[in-house]
Motif scaffolding. Structure first.
Motif, PDB file in Angstrom:
ATOM      1  N   UNK A 347      -8.505  24.948  -5.857  1.00  0.00           N
ATOM      2  CA  UNK A 347      -9.266  24.497  -4.683  1.00  0.00           C
ATOM      3  C   UNK A 347      -9.266  22.971  -4.571  1.00  0.00           C
ATOM      4  N   UNK A 348      -8.062  22.419  -4.675  1.00  0.00           N
ATOM      5  CA  UNK A 348      -7.933  20.955  -4.560  1.00  0.00           C
ATOM      6  C   UNK A 348      -6.530  20.599  -4.079  1.00  0.00           C
ATOM      7  N   UNK A 349      -6.450  19.397  -3.531  1.00  0.00           N
ATOM      8  CA  UNK A 349      -5.172  18.878  -3.050  1.00  0.00           C
ATOM      9  C   UNK A 349      -4.465  18.145  -4.178  1.00  0.00           C
ATOM     10  N   UNK A 350      -3.142  18.344  -4.268  1.00  0.00           N
ATOM     11  CA  UNK A 350      -2.332  17.739  -5.320  1.00  0.00           C
ATOM     12  C   UNK A 350      -1.222  16.895  -4.694  1.00  0.00           C
ATOM     13  N   UNK A 351      -1.109  15.651  -5.112  1.00  0.00           N
ATOM     14  CA  UNK A 351      -0.045  14.788  -4.591  1.00  0.00           C
ATOM     15  C   UNK A 351       1.306  15.244  -5.121  1.00  0.00           C
ATOM     16  N   UNK A 352       2.274  15.381  -4.210  1.00  0.00           N
ATOM     17  CA  UNK A 352       3.626  15.804  -4.610  1.00  0.00           C
ATOM     18  C   UNK A 352       4.704  14.830  -4.148  1.00  0.00           C
ATOM     19  N   UNK A 353       4.349  13.870  -3.303  1.00  0.00           N
ATOM     20  CA  UNK A 353       5.347  12.904  -2.827  1.00  0.00           C
ATOM     21  C   UNK A 353       4.661  11.650  -2.320  1.00  0.00           C
ATOM     22  N   UNK A 354       5.295  10.518  -2.594  1.00  0.00           N
ATOM     23  CA  UNK A 354       4.938   9.262  -1.948  1.00  0.00           C
ATOM     24  C   UNK A 354       6.194   8.728  -1.276  1.00  0.00           C
ATOM     25  N   UNK A 355       6.083   8.401   0.003  1.00  0.00           N
ATOM     26  CA  UNK A 355       7.208   7.858   0.765  1.00  0.00           C
ATOM     27  C   UNK A 355       6.809   6.452   1.201  1.00  0.00           C
ATOM     28  N   UNK A 356       7.611   5.469   0.808  1.00  0.00           N
ATOM     29  CA  UNK A 356       7.204   4.071   0.999  1.00  0.00           C
ATOM     30  C   UNK A 356       8.321   3.219   1.586  1.00  0.00           C
ATOM     31  N   UNK A 357       7.901   2.223   2.369  1.00  0.00           N
ATOM     32  CA  UNK A 357       8.777   1.146   2.812  1.00  0.00           C
ATOM     33  C   UNK A 357       8.327  -0.117   2.087  1.00  0.00           C
ATOM     34  N   UNK A 358       9.261  -0.782   1.434  1.00  0.00           N
ATOM     35  CA  UNK A 358       8.950  -2.002   0.689  1.00  0.00           C
ATOM     36  C   UNK A 358       9.356  -3.250   1.460  1.00  0.00           C
ATOM     37  N   UNK A 359       9.926  -3.030   2.656  1.00  0.00           N
ATOM     38  CA  UNK A 359      10.455  -4.130   3.465  1.00  0.00           C
ATOM     39  C   UNK A 359      11.365  -4.991   2.584  1.00  0.00           C
ATOM     40  N   UNK A 360      11.190  -6.321   2.538  1.00  0.00           N
ATOM     41  CA  UNK A 360      12.113  -7.172   1.773  1.00  0.00           C
ATOM     42  C   UNK A 360      11.610  -7.459   0.356  1.00  0.00           C
ATOM     43  N   UNK A 361      10.474  -6.861  -0.035  1.00  0.00           N
ATOM     44  CA  UNK A 361       9.837  -7.240  -1.300  1.00  0.00           C
ATOM     45  C   UNK A 361      10.728  -6.934  -2.506  1.00  0.00           C
ATOM     46  N   UNK A 362      11.219  -5.690  -2.600  1.00  0.00           N
ATOM     47  CA  UNK A 362      12.127  -5.359  -3.702  1.00  0.00           C
ATOM     48  C   UNK A 362      13.461  -6.071  -3.523  1.00  0.00           C
ATOM     49  N   UNK A 363      13.957  -6.109  -2.292  1.00  0.00           N
ATOM     50  CA  UNK A 363      15.272  -6.709  -2.037  1.00  0.00           C
ATOM     51  C   UNK A 363      15.313  -8.173  -2.468  1.00  0.00           C
ATOM     52  N   UNK A 364      14.204  -8.892  -2.314  1.00  0.00           N
ATOM     53  CA  UNK A 364      14.167 -10.292  -2.738  1.00  0.00           C
ATOM     54  C   UNK A 364      14.260 -10.392  -4.251  1.00  0.00           C
ATOM     55  N   UNK A 365      13.600  -9.489  -4.979  1.00  0.00           N
ATOM     56  CA  UNK A 365      13.730  -9.465  -6.434  1.00  0.00           C
ATOM     57  C   UNK A 365      15.153  -9.093  -6.839  1.00  0.00           C
ATOM     58  N   UNK A 366      15.705  -8.120  -6.128  1.00  0.00           N
ATOM     59  CA  UNK A 366      17.023  -7.594  -6.466  1.00  0.00           C
ATOM     60  C   UNK A 366      18.166  -8.483  -5.986  1.00  0.00           C
ATOM     61  N   UNK A 367      17.871  -9.381  -5.038  1.00  0.00           N
ATOM     62  CA  UNK A 367      18.913 -10.110  -4.318  1.00  0.00           C
ATOM     63  C   UNK A 367      19.869  -9.114  -3.656  1.00  0.00           C
ATOM     64  N   UNK A 368      19.262  -8.126  -3.005  1.00  0.00           N
ATOM     65  CA  UNK A 368      19.997  -7.088  -2.272  1.00  0.00           C
ATOM     66  C   UNK A 368      20.078  -7.529  -0.812  1.00  0.00           C
TER      67      UNK A 368
END
Length: 423
Positions: A347-368
């Motif tokens: 009788x409870x909700x369980x998280x099964x997925x997170x879908x995220x946009x990181x915009x340029x935050x990861x790309x700046x670290x990665x130089x992607x």
């Protein structure tokens, strides 16, 4: 991490958006701007010294041609002095740049304007619901009892072999687990995702690239002798494929999926929320990752949400989508949508997925980056999502589909399992 340009363009806006995540950025943003001004001063000084050295080198050459060796020697002494000054400036410049980077690593991503304000999960917004809500009798069993009754998962054996949070899947339980993995991978392939089989350990640079370091090192298993980390999600190795890469604009988007085991210490977890499959130290997950042009990333985010919703509909599970408030978001995300399924026996909700946009935050670290029409390199947007994480899917499937005859298997999985009921 945030770019210096983001901060310098509108520091007040940056501080305001950071506050939505509960982060007081006034002091650190002020310090970053001050250090950047110092960096520019040192760089200008260094450039001036280099120009002076070039001028003196030409002067020495001219004096030597004229046979004025004593005057040339005097200029050479001045050159040596300037070179020593330049070394001191270069050291200060490097130290200033290091301090700026170290400070930026402590600053979370800015939540986009769609992120609601709030401090805890109670402030998240239910955006959409779907799927049939099961009706179970009062004596319905939770999944840990069903697993024991039908010999599907042996939690005690996992404790014996390793410790709590490392279950052993047995017989039809193992086949159901494998069926879910293959179903998720096949559906990702149909949606145009290229499958990757990544390593399960990564180096420090990869951890920093996607933002697990320095934010979540306490949650990651660390192999000290080799300075490697067990992955908490396939997002880390798959996104790092694009570290230090400049892509052509016409090669985008990049769409990858990967199955992996995931390892998380889950320090501080306790109580009923960790019972059975609810919270594990090792679990299986299929991840989808996208590298996009900035102007396309939010349309891609909607596609990813639709993909996860499709999987849950195929499994016949009741679900809802939460738009996370600022206080419940991850350090690196610009916006996150959590999918939860209803576990009828608990009788409870369980998280099964997170879908995220990181915009340029990861790309700046990665130089992607990618080259636009003007051929200048620009930062990509990175996105990822669980499609899906298996333990709580398995828990909900077992609980919601229990009948007096046994546990019914969703039709979409039957070709993979080879059976339609667990009895």
């Amino acid at each position: 991490m945030l770019t210096l340009q983001q901060i310098k363009d509108n520091p007040e806006r940056v501080i305001e958006r950071l506050a939505v995540k509960g982060f007081d950025g006034k002091e650190v943003i002020g310090r970053v701007i001050s250090l950047d001004n110092e960096r520019k001063r040192l760089q200008l000084n260094n450039d001036n010294k280099a120009a002076e050295l070039n001028r003196l080198a030409a002067q020495i050459g001219a004096l030597m041609k004229q046979g004025k060796k004593e005057e040339a020697a005097s200029v050479k002494e001045a050159v040596a002095s300037i070179k020593e000054e330049q070394k001191t400036i270069a050291a200060s410049l490097a130290a200033t740049e290091d301090e700026i980077r170290n400070l930026l690593l402590t600053v979370p991503n800015l939540p986009c304007d769609m992120v609601p304000e709030g401090k805890t999960a109670a402030d998240n917004v239910v955006e959409k619901t779907g799927g049939p809500m099961p009706e179970l009798p009062d004596d319905a069993l939770p999944h840990w009892d069903l697993a024991k009754k039908y010999n599907l998962i042996d939690f005690d054996l996992g404790v014996k072999i390793t410790g709590a949070g490392f279950p052993v899947y047995v017989g039809k339980g193992a086949r159901l687990q494998r069926a879910l993995i293959q179903f998720f991978l096949d559906e990702a392939n149909k949606a145009g995702y290229l499958e990757i089989q990544p390593p399960y350990v990564v180096n420090e640079a990869s951890g920093y690239g996607t933002g697990q370091l320095p934010d979540k090192e306490g949650q990651m298993y660390f192999v000290g002798e080799d300075n490697l980390y067990l992955i908490p999600t396939a997002e880390v190795p798959v996104t790092n494929i694009y570290r230090d890469v400049i892509l052509s604009a016409d090669s985008l988007p990049k769409k990858n999926c990967a199955y992996s085991a995931c390892f998380r210490r889950e320090a501080g977890s306790y109580g009923k929320d960790v019972r059975g499959l609810n919270r594990l130290h090792q679990f299986d997950k299929v991840e989808i990752v996208r590298i996009e042009r900035p102007e396309d990333s939010y349309a891609a985010l909607e596609e990813m949400k639709d993909h996860v919703q499709h999987l849950l509909d195929e499994l016949g599970l009741p679900w809802h989508i939460l738009r996370l408030c600022g206080g419940d978001m991850s350090f690196t995300s610009a916006i996150t949508f959590d999918f939860e399924v209803y576990s009828a026996a608990q009788k409870r909700w369980l998280e099964v997925s997170s879908v995220s946009n990181f915009e340029t935050y990861q790309a700046n670290r990665l130089k992607c980056r990618y080259r636009g029409e003007d051929k200048k390199p620009r930062l990509c947007h990175t996105l990822n999502g669980s499609a899906l994480a298996l333990p709580r899917i398995m828990a909900a499937l077992l609980e919601n589909n229990q009948t007096p005859e046994g546990i019914r298997i969703p039709e979409c999985l039957q070709n993979y399992t080879g059976f339609s009921i667990i009895d």
